[in-house]
Scaffold this active site. Structure first.
Site, PDB file in Angstrom:
ATOM      1  N   LYS A 112       0.798  -1.239   0.000  1.00 55.23           N
ATOM      2  CA  LYS A 112       0.000   0.000   0.000  1.00 55.23           C
ATOM      3  C   LYS A 112       0.830   1.289   0.000  1.00 55.23           C
ATOM      4  O   LYS A 112       0.334   2.368   0.307  1.00 55.23           O
ATOM      5  CB  LYS A 112      -1.006   0.060   1.171  1.00 55.23           C
ATOM      6  N   HIS A 170       6.634  -7.525  -2.087  1.00 56.83           N
ATOM      7  CA  HIS A 170       6.502  -6.829  -0.801  1.00 56.83           C
ATOM      8  C   HIS A 170       7.492  -7.389   0.216  1.00 56.83           C
ATOM      9  O   HIS A 170       7.425  -7.057   1.398  1.00 56.83           O
ATOM     10  CB  HIS A 170       5.085  -6.980  -0.255  1.00 56.83           C
ATOM     11  N   SER A 218      -4.169   2.842   4.721  1.00 57.21           N
ATOM     12  CA  SER A 218      -4.433   2.195   3.438  1.00 57.21           C
ATOM     13  C   SER A 218      -4.406   0.667   3.586  1.00 57.21           C
ATOM     14  O   SER A 218      -5.251  -0.041   3.021  1.00 57.21           O
ATOM     15  CB  SER A 218      -3.387   2.654   2.414  1.00 57.21           C
TER      16      SER A 218
END
Ligand code: A3P
Length: 290
Positions: A42, A103, A133
């Site tokens: 995010k 990620h 987020s």
């Protein structure tokens, strides 16, 4: 379909299916021409992917559709709840150069990326907006662990108990290695403040030189407004039961400073004190408003 539990891989909580297949993840070897976009979830991954894809196609959106360079599923998320193809399958079906997304914190990025001297773009976003987020993403992505109430979510964030681990360790890990490993370290807030400047920065890092008109077009095509209606960028291609866009759309607000709508004064104080403690060894110029 279920919300996957988290399982520790070398001390980092990852979604269980990734942890189970960790050996094949770790063994992945990219091509030297592949590019890695790494982020804590995010932080602006999709935005950066879109910019890079357009830069590599000289700003031609139709060419991006015909021959995408971007793998939109994180390649290491090799589980694939139907109907989503696995990131690794998508990747193997494409020829290099590919724009790969991950990620993973830096210590879990497979060695092949460093041995092959792949270019790496890291995007960081201030902790508070990043957390807000992620909270909404955890609500709408039915493969992520249940976020629970906001109050408890803050504590999980501070303790690094969310999927992909600690935000603090993540941003620090890439920051400390950025010069030695030639990582382009970007900030979401800089991209909001002056998208053109940041598009040009990425262009230079990729050793490209595009005309002013093309750069201007890329800035326009990667604005929040345009991306929100682009089915490849807004992730409506991942429908229910995996992403429930009616709970929270993938392209949610796209702002800096939305966190003020979430933190109570007590939560803010607690968070800021903890932040000081966790970030005292580095000086990363995060901004929580622009
Ligand atoms: P919000 O939830 O705050 O709206 P990622 O791609 O890493 O999953 O990050 C998603 C976040 O980036 C979402 O933040 C999304 O709205 C925001 N985002 C995506 N494209 C953007 C753009 N072109 N401009 C600004 N924000 C964007």
């Amino acid at each position: 379909l279920c919300r996957f539990p988290l399982k520790s891989v070398r001390g980092v909580p990852l979604m269980e299916p990734i942890a189970q297949k960790w050996d094949s993840v770790w063994a992945f070897c990219p091509d030297p021409s592949d590019l890695l976009i790494a982020t804590y979830p995010k932080a602006g991954t999709t935005w950066t992917q879109e910019i890079v894809d357009l830069l590599l196609h000289n700003g031609d959106a139709e060419a991006c559709k015909r021959a995408p360079t971007v793998v939109r599923i994180p390649f290491l998320e090799i589980y694939s709840p139907p109907p989503i193809p696995s990131g690794l399958d998508l990747l193997n079906a494409m020829s290099p150069p590919r724009v790969i997304k991950t990620h993973l914190p830096i210590q879990l990025v497979p060695e092949g990326f460093w041995e092959n001297k792949c270019k790496v773009i890291y995007v960081a976003r201030n902790a508070k907006d990043n957390m807000v987020s992620y909270y909404h993403f955890d609500r709408m992505n039915m493969t992520q662990p249940e976020p629970g109430p906001w109050e408890g979510y803050i504590h999980k964030f501070m303790k690094g108990e969310l999927g992909w681990g600690s935000w603090y360790d993540h941003v620090k890990g890439y920051w400390e290695e950025r010069e030695r490993r030639n990582i382009l370290y970007l900030f979401y807030e800089d991209m909001k403040e002056n998208p053109r400047r940041e598009v040009e920065r990425i262009m230079r890092y990729l050793d490209l030189s595009l005309s002013d008109d093309v750069i201007e077009r890329i800035v326009e095509l990667t604005s929040f407004k345009v991306m929100k209606d682009n089915p490849m960028a807004n992730y409506t291609f991942i429908p229910k039961p995996v992403f429930d866009h009616s709970i929270s759309p993938f392209m949610r607000k796209g702002e800096v400073g939305d966190w003020v709508n979430y933190f109570s004064p007590t939560q803010l104080q607690l968070f800021d004190e903890d932040y000081e403690r966790q970030m005292k060894t580095v000086n990363i110029p995060f901004r929580t408003k622009i």
